[in-house]
Enzyme design. Sequence first.
Site, mmCIF file in Angstrom:
data_model
loop_
_atom_site.group_PDB
_atom_site.id
_atom_site.type_symbol
_atom_site.label_atom_id
_atom_site.label_comp_id
_atom_site.label_asym_id
_atom_site.label_seq_id
_atom_site.Cartn_x
_atom_site.Cartn_y
_atom_site.Cartn_z
ATOM 1 N N LYS A 41 0.842 -1.186 0.000
ATOM 2 C CA LYS A 41 0.000 0.000 0.000
ATOM 3 C C LYS A 41 0.882 1.243 0.000
ATOM 4 O O LYS A 41 1.999 1.150 0.524
ATOM 5 C CB LYS A 41 -0.968 0.023 1.180
ATOM 6 C CG LYS A 41 -0.385 -0.288 2.572
ATOM 7 C CD LYS A 41 0.758 0.498 3.165
ATOM 8 C CE LYS A 41 0.768 1.978 3.291
ATOM 9 N NZ LYS A 41 2.024 2.486 3.919
ATOM 10 N N TYR B 263 -4.337 4.265 6.217
ATOM 11 C CA TYR B 263 -4.834 3.331 7.238
ATOM 12 C C TYR B 263 -6.163 3.820 7.825
ATOM 13 O O TYR B 263 -7.028 3.014 8.154
ATOM 14 C CB TYR B 263 -3.809 3.154 8.361
ATOM 15 C CG TYR B 263 -2.630 2.299 7.970
ATOM 16 C CD1 TYR B 263 -2.718 0.906 8.026
ATOM 17 C CD2 TYR B 263 -1.447 2.862 7.531
ATOM 18 C CE1 TYR B 263 -1.646 0.110 7.658
ATOM 19 C CE2 TYR B 263 -0.368 2.076 7.165
ATOM 20 C CZ TYR B 263 -0.467 0.701 7.229
ATOM 21 O OH TYR B 263 0.588 -0.089 6.861
HETATM 22 P P1 NDP Z 1 12.500 1.689 1.873
HETATM 23 O O1 NDP Z 1 13.024 2.977 1.371
HETATM 24 O O2 NDP Z 1 13.012 1.180 3.160
HETATM 25 O O3 NDP Z 1 12.759 0.548 0.786
HETATM 26 C C1 NDP Z 1 12.350 0.683 -0.539
HETATM 27 C C2 NDP Z 1 13.256 -0.173 -1.424
HETATM 28 O O4 NDP Z 1 12.798 -0.054 -2.755
HETATM 29 C C3 NDP Z 1 14.713 0.276 -1.456
HETATM 30 O O5 NDP Z 1 15.483 -0.244 -0.399
HETATM 31 C C4 NDP Z 1 15.165 -0.248 -2.802
HETATM 32 O O6 NDP Z 1 15.513 -1.619 -2.680
HETATM 33 C C5 NDP Z 1 13.905 -0.192 -3.652
HETATM 34 N N1 NDP Z 1 13.914 0.911 -4.623
HETATM 35 C C6 NDP Z 1 13.786 0.772 -5.958
HETATM 36 N N2 NDP Z 1 13.857 1.953 -6.574
HETATM 37 C C7 NDP Z 1 14.028 2.877 -5.603
HETATM 38 C C8 NDP Z 1 14.175 4.290 -5.629
HETATM 39 N N3 NDP Z 1 14.153 4.998 -6.780
HETATM 40 N N4 NDP Z 1 14.339 4.934 -4.460
HETATM 41 C C9 NDP Z 1 14.358 4.252 -3.288
HETATM 42 N N5 NDP Z 1 14.222 2.914 -3.217
HETATM 43 C C10 NDP Z 1 14.063 2.217 -4.363
HETATM 44 O O7 NDP Z 1 10.927 1.821 1.901
HETATM 45 P P2 NDP Z 1 9.895 0.913 2.706
HETATM 46 O O8 NDP Z 1 10.348 -0.482 2.672
HETATM 47 O O9 NDP Z 1 9.623 1.514 4.014
HETATM 48 O O10 NDP Z 1 8.559 1.102 1.820
HETATM 49 C C11 NDP Z 1 8.368 0.405 0.600
HETATM 50 C C12 NDP Z 1 6.863 0.257 0.325
HETATM 51 O O11 NDP Z 1 6.281 -0.502 1.383
HETATM 52 C C13 NDP Z 1 6.080 1.557 0.276
HETATM 53 O O12 NDP Z 1 5.083 1.474 -0.721
HETATM 54 C C14 NDP Z 1 5.443 1.678 1.638
HETATM 55 O O13 NDP Z 1 4.248 2.420 1.655
HETATM 56 C C15 NDP Z 1 5.193 0.222 1.969
HETATM 57 N N6 NDP Z 1 5.179 -0.034 3.411
HETATM 58 C C16 NDP Z 1 4.161 -0.757 3.939
HETATM 59 C C17 NDP Z 1 4.107 -1.021 5.280
HETATM 60 C C18 NDP Z 1 3.013 -1.853 5.851
HETATM 61 O O14 NDP Z 1 2.919 -1.965 7.084
HETATM 62 N N7 NDP Z 1 2.180 -2.475 5.032
HETATM 63 C C19 NDP Z 1 5.135 -0.511 6.201
HETATM 64 C C20 NDP Z 1 6.208 0.191 5.530
HETATM 65 C C21 NDP Z 1 6.207 0.433 4.189
HETATM 66 P P3 NDP Z 1 16.717 -2.246 -3.513
HETATM 67 O O15 NDP Z 1 17.950 -1.554 -3.008
HETATM 68 O O16 NDP Z 1 16.675 -3.674 -3.160
HETATM 69 O O17 NDP Z 1 16.444 -1.982 -4.965
#
Ligand code: NDP
Length: 374
Positions: free
Chosen positions: A139, A224
């Site tokens: 989401k 949420y």
């Molecule tokens: P992070 O920034 O921690 O991680 C995102 C990952 O996406 C990066 O580590 C990277 O992984 C990849 N990525 C690919 N392209 C990009 C870019 N241009 N810029 C940054 N990162 C990129 O974010 P979150 O994990 O916190 O959030 C990711 C998604 O999950 C969002 O949509 C958020 O809303 C959702 N979320 C949902 C939660 C829930 O409880 N359901 C809780 C937290 C987040 P790599 O280096 O491997 O390519």
Amino acid sequence: MKTRRLFLQKASLSAMALAVPAFNPLSAMTNSMNIVSKDSEVLRVAIMGLGSYGTRVAEAIQDCNRVKLVGVISGTPSKVEDWKSTYNIPAKNCYDYDNFDAIKDNPDIDAVYVITPNALHKDQVIRVAKAGKHAICEKPMAISAEDGQAMVDACKTAGVHLLIGYRMHFEPNTLEVIRMRKDGELGEIRFFQGLCGFVIGDPTQWRLDRILSGGGAMMDIGIYAINGARYMIGEEPIWVTAQEVKTDSEKFKEGIDETITFQLGFPNGVIASCLSTYNMNNLDRFYLNGSNGWVEMQPSTGYGPIEGQTHAGPLTEPIVTHQTVQMDEMAAIIFEGKQPEVPVNGEEGVKDMKIIDAIFEAVKTGEKVALNLS
Ligand code: NDP
């Protein structure tokens, strides 16, 4: 094997359209008690985006009965190396953002869980669907209802499932409140309040970059309250009004909302009053009021434990790891066409996106905006 699996997947998609089993309040609990039939198929998942939430999901999957982490898609080679050794992932199941369309030729992966910045979800999910794999997407599913609908359409065309990571839809105390409301224990529902927020840190992160996030607190945490209003009240809203407050226009630039209060109106006169913010901590509270009772949950959507009180006493359902239960339930949706109590399909995601679009419009115009979610 591939043919049998494909047949089962297609068959479960058709079964989904036909079978609508009654709500079984024991289902979430059964899952949390690690009961799974011996011949249950295991969903083999690749995670796309090895960030903070992707890491949490990967850890939770280790306790799943029906889900196995078998692959990764990442732009960071050092993370791929770490994950290969931590989770015993073979090199042939590792992809980057340029080459992951080749996943279509990999019979060892059933589904891809997209956990990247919001604005990337649309294209990534569509590519996953075109590769013939089921898509699970975090989401907000996209940054607009139009994009969300394009994802739904692509998955339908490809004959694959699209499921949104709405982990609260499987959380036992949340399901208990929904049961109480459905069984009439709260009487006629009159009012819901949803307060969701936290103080966001690093101003350079993607969450504060409109191109990658599609918005501020509303896309991230306000969703949420929107989703919660719908599953707590059990109806779809028909109008929205909204007001924005910004105290720091340097950190929260144009298109990045800091704080929005919004009100949703429901067909029978029920009102939801909600707050979404990146500027207040300890804000994770739901309150539901009916003619015969009430429920107060705090925390209501955090990672848990979810706690709450009702007019009849405290909520005492089992404490679970949300993502473990979510993933096992998603395997049952994909393989057996199981219908969750609250849907997690792409259409559910589009409804929230329509409401977010309308909230942004209401902020801009100051008008009450009509909603049509049917
Ligand atoms: P992070 O920034 O921690 O991680 C995102 C990952 O996406 C990066 O580590 C990277 O992984 C990849 N990525 C690919 N392209 C990009 C870019 N241009 N810029 C940054 N990162 C990129 O974010 P979150 O994990 O916190 O959030 C990711 C998604 O999950 C969002 O949509 C958020 O809303 C959702 N979320 C949902 C939660 C829930 O409880 N359901 C809780 C937290 C987040 P790599 O280096 O491997 O390519």
